[in-house]
Design an enzyme around this catalytic site. Structure first.
Site: not given
Length: 329
Positions: A81-82, A199, A201, A225
């Site tokens: 996402s980052n 993962k 989050s 996450g």
């Protein structure tokens, strides 16, 4: 003779099976029965650097990688996402994987290959595999979230895992997708020989503990996450974390896992407490713009986001400085 070969990438041969995880993590390790892709350790979901005109700043990526490579990171997640993957073209996504692979030789390269359709996800995953990725981190499709039932998600991930030339790591990030992969779905998916982990989050430690307990004895690994709950996740059995804060403070996030592995829990608890404020600032509070601004402060290149995301305003910048006060002084 070793069996169950899943993939031969540019840098590794990967197998599915039980193995012993070394403390250092992020390696392909020999066990008593077979070998496995060991996900132990800390991975930054690296930011995609952009120039002012929003083209990818390939030179800045290389500079950032040269600095991260000196840290005790287990590897990298490209296009989490980052990484603003949702703003990238297909060609850019594949080229980024190839570029990151070319800039590191001893660390794992995980790729965020998720797309909205199953067919597109399979294609993206295998093209990223050809570009040098060691494993695919596949996010839940979410545009038609009302139709993303447990049955739909299970079929999606099983189809991707069947077709993927590299191991698959499930990715549940309900804050972005509105979908939280249920424990029972994950436990069924974990039985697939090409699905090696998740993962998570969501930050629900009860869920993370349930996933670890429910997959005991299987070759399935859980990654936290976020650095905000890395220590409690490790305590209940996670093997590491894919943490946004590791972009900016890689030494400290890696040190947190090291302290846990050395059973220095009092020191680990103190460090975990110190990381909560800066981690919250670059995730749920200020997001990618905050993460990129902090990169600029700590000797990396952050640069702009792709629009429509805007840079921080003055009040947000002050908020970010406050969150990082311990490390900026």
């Amino acid at each position: 003779m070793l069996r169950n070969v899943l993939h031969v990438s540019k840098s590794h041969t990967i197998f599915k099976g039980l193995a012993t995880r070394p403390a250092c993590g992020g390696q392909i390790s020999q066990g008593s029965r077979q070998t496995t892709l060991d996900l132990t350790g800390v991975y930054p979901p690296i930011c995609t650097p952009f120039n002012k005109d929003e083209t990818i700043a390939w030179d800045k990526l290389k500079e950032n990688m040269s600095k991260w490579n000196k840290e005790a990171l287990a590897g990298y997640l490209v296009e989490g996402s980052n990484g603003e993957y949702c703003y990238l073209s297909k060609e850019e996504r594949i080229k980024l994987v190839d570029a990151v692979r070319s800039h590191t030789s001893d660390k794992l390269v995980l790729c965020g290959s998720g797309c909205e359709s199953t067919q597109a996800t399979v294609q993206m995953t295998n093209e990223m595999a050809a570009a040098g990725a060691d494993a695919a981190v596949v996010i839940t499709p979410c545009y038609f979230k009302n139709k993303m039932t447990s049955a739909a998600l299970e079929k999606h991930f099983l189809t991707v895992a069947d077709a993927s030339k590299i191991p698959v790591v499930l990715y549940s990030v309900p804050a972005n997708t509105g979908i939280d992969l249920a424990v029972d779905v994950v436990l069924r998916l974990a039985k697939h020989p090409n699905i090696i982990g998740i993962k998570d989050s969501g930050g629900d430690i009860t869920k993370i503990g349930s996933l670890v307990h429910g997959t005991e004895g299987q070759d399935f690994q859980v990654l936290a996450g976020s650095a905000s709950f890395l220590l409690p996740a490790l305590v209940v059995g996670a093997v590491g974390g894919i943490c946004a804060l590791a972009n900016v403070l890689p030494t400290q996030v890696c040190q947190l896992q090291k302290l846990f592995e050395e059973n220095k829990l009092t020191e680990a608890k103190l460090l975990q407490h110190q990381l909560i404020a800066p981690n919250s600032a670059v995730t749920k509070q200020l997001g990618v713009p905050g993460l990129k601004q902090s990169l600029d402060w700590f000797g990396f290149y952050g640069g702009p986001c792709r629009t429509p995301m805007l840079p921080l305003n003055q009040a947000e910048t002050t908020q970010l400085k406050t969150a990082f006060a311990t490390y900026l002084s």
